[in-house]
Enzyme design. Sequence first.
Site, short mmCIF file in Angstrom:
data_model
loop_
_atom_site.label_atom_id
_atom_site.label_comp_id
_atom_site.label_asym_id
_atom_site.label_seq_id
_atom_site.Cartn_x
_atom_site.Cartn_y
_atom_site.Cartn_z
N TYR A 7 0.80 -1.19 -0.05
CA TYR A 7 -0.13 0.12 0.19
C TYR A 7 1.07 1.14 -0.14
O TYR A 7 0.48 2.50 -0.08
CB TYR A 7 -1.21 -0.02 1.14
CG TYR A 7 -1.90 -1.19 1.05
CD1 TYR A 7 -1.62 -2.31 1.21
CD2 TYR A 7 -3.29 -0.48 0.71
CE1 TYR A 7 -2.72 -3.27 1.02
CE2 TYR A 7 -4.35 -1.48 0.66
CZ TYR A 7 -3.96 -2.94 0.67
OH TYR A 7 -5.07 -3.98 0.46
N LYS B 275 2.28 -14.79 5.46
CA LYS B 275 2.72 -15.70 4.47
C LYS B 275 4.20 -16.13 4.61
O LYS B 275 4.91 -15.88 3.63
CB LYS B 275 1.98 -15.45 3.29
CG LYS B 275 2.18 -16.41 2.17
CD LYS B 275 1.08 -17.44 1.99
CE LYS B 275 1.23 -18.51 1.19
NZ LYS B 275 0.43 -19.55 1.30
N ASP C 138 -3.17 -18.05 4.18
CA ASP C 138 -4.32 -18.77 3.52
C ASP C 138 -5.14 -19.64 4.71
O ASP C 138 -6.34 -19.89 4.61
CB ASP C 138 -3.86 -19.64 2.28
CG ASP C 138 -2.48 -20.24 2.79
OD1 ASP C 138 -2.13 -20.16 3.75
OD2 ASP C 138 -1.88 -21.04 1.89
N ASP D 110 -6.50 -6.27 4.54
CA ASP D 110 -7.53 -5.91 3.85
C ASP D 110 -8.54 -6.91 3.45
O ASP D 110 -9.79 -6.99 3.56
CB ASP D 110 -6.76 -5.19 2.61
CG ASP D 110 -8.02 -4.30 1.89
OD1 ASP D 110 -8.99 -4.45 2.24
OD2 ASP D 110 -7.48 -3.63 0.76
O1 LIG Z 1 -8.49 2.84 -0.71
C1 LIG Z 1 -9.19 2.02 -1.29
O2 LIG Z 1 -9.85 2.31 -2.54
C2 LIG Z 1 -9.31 0.65 -1.02
C3 LIG Z 1 -8.93 0.25 0.37
C4 LIG Z 1 -9.58 -0.80 1.06
O3 LIG Z 1 -10.05 -1.89 0.42
C5 LIG Z 1 -9.45 -0.95 2.36
O4 LIG Z 1 -8.92 -0.28 3.11
O5 LIG Z 1 -10.23 -1.90 3.15
MG LIG Z 2 -10.73 -3.44 1.70
#
Ligand SMILES: O=C(O)CCC(=O)C(=O)O
Ligand SMILES: [Mg+2]
Length: 473
Positions: A160, A237, A338, A362
């Site tokens: 990210y 993982k 997983d 996420d």
């Molecule tokens: O920032 C986004 O568009 C997606 C972020 C995301 O899926 C989240 O933080 O759960």
């Molecule tokens: Mg998300």
Amino acid sequence: MYDKITAPTTGAKITFKNGEPVVPDHPIIPFIQGDGTGIDIWPAAQKVLDAAVAKAYKGKRKISWFKVFAGDEAFEVYGTYQYLPQDTLTAIKEYGVAIKGPLTTPIGGGIRSLNVALRQIFDLYACVRPCRYYPGTPSPHKTPEKLDVIIYRENTEDIYLGIEWRQGSEVGDRLISILNKELIPATPEHGNKQIPLDSGIGIKPISKTGSQRLVRRAIKHALLLPLNKKMVTLVHKGNIMKYTEGAFRDWGYELAVSEFRSECVTERESWILSNKENNPNLSLEDNARMVEPGFDALTSDKQAQMVEEVKTVLDSIWESHGKGKWKVMVMVNDRIADSIFQQIQTRPDEYSVLATMNLNGDYLSDAAAAIVGGLGMGPGANIGDECAVFEATHGTAPKHAGLDRINPGSVILSGVMMLEYLGWQEAADLIKKGLGDAIANRQVTYDLARLLEPPVEPLKCSEFAEAIIKHFG
Ligand SMILES: O=C(O)CCC(=O)C(=O)O
Ligand SMILES: [Mg+2]
Ligand SMILES: NC(=O)C1=CN([C@@H]2O[C@H](COP(=O)(O)OP(=O)(O)OC[C@H]3O[C@@H](n4cnc5c(N)ncnc54)[C@H](OP(=O)(O)O)[C@@H]3O)[C@@H](O)[C@H]2O)C=CC1
């Protein structure tokens, strides 16, 4: 101070002391409505939050909302490319606690995520996403009530960070060339591997600092939980990504047994201790054999290492943790990523706090929310040491936008998390009761209505908010 917004004239700032908010009775709280269904869910959520605070504190406490802009709304107010204006950043920094609706991120190109940008700008390093079941919520799972987990997702690094290069870009191609010609051959363990020349390239940094501050928060949370939930699972993982995800696991354990030594036990330590508790005369080797069922097939070096591990654990913590003392401590274990996706379905009640890196968290937070009723029931908070921004787990759900039908539950529950963070527990409890009773009375939006047996006529988004308020009692 601001270009196009004006702060409320009543209310005061939330400040921070030792990482905790100091909250006045009339705090000013900036909010971002959000794109897509933000137009539906934010007004519903604001109404419920205001009603709960009014009922709980009878005017003594009140939130002064401060509308700030991001996403499509900001584009309209501030002009082209102004998706996250300086005004908004200044306001969030100034007032410390904010709440937001979802913001759109284009796929494959265009601007990078504004949601992620906010987390990085304000160093909101812990994304906290509880998934718990409200009785009566329809679920595709047979025993959704058994899942009660809190995901602590590292929120600032991993992929990210957004350091990546498009396939065919000049820098990307240069990087691939340097990797193929210099860096990969210079690392014997990589053998003769080569990166395909037509690859896009992304960087996945996982730092010790970022991992440990996240795990620290997760353990602190677990310490406050009832005995049967005092557990932190490090999700990774690490079998495949040894130096990023594997390191996350190792740094997590390292932190647990250094900073929280008197309050924590690792799963392996607990096996070693309980083996000795059950059989005080057990040899070190037999203890190791019980910890590792494949012990006899190991090389003698590995066997010796395991015996050494048993000895070290017993020498160092038998006095402090043995004879059952470890049973009241926080258990720290780890699961491969997983596997945890199936574990939360097959053994949901064996998990409590799940500490994850950014991407795994996420994925896992949407999956866990699905078990307890779907994304309409998935709240969240982005927490740093001097700032917190509350937001639901889900996105903008564009196909439902503006139809007054989407479930506002997750933003409302994010508001509950915010009230609890402020220490306004009475108001938070009213909302939890109202939402729980509305669902138990089958007063729900389309997403839950379609799963109920027999089906019910769905409430609109705004009607669900009103139903929650009516059920405050
Ligand atoms: O920032 C986004 O568009 C997606 C972020 C995301 O899926 C989240 O933080 O759960
Ligand atoms: Mg998300
Ligand atoms: N923090 C943020 O602001 C986030 C932003 N995003 C962004 O949102 C945009 C859309 O993403 P997308 O992948 O469609 O994911 P979304 O989470 O927005 O929606 C996917 C599906 O989840 C269900 N859903 C979402 N929200 C709710 C809700 N409140 N109540 C009930 N059901 C809900 C709906 O399913 P159904 O139609 O089957 O009922 C919806 O179609 C993207 O630009 C993405 O980047 C994504 C995640 C987080």
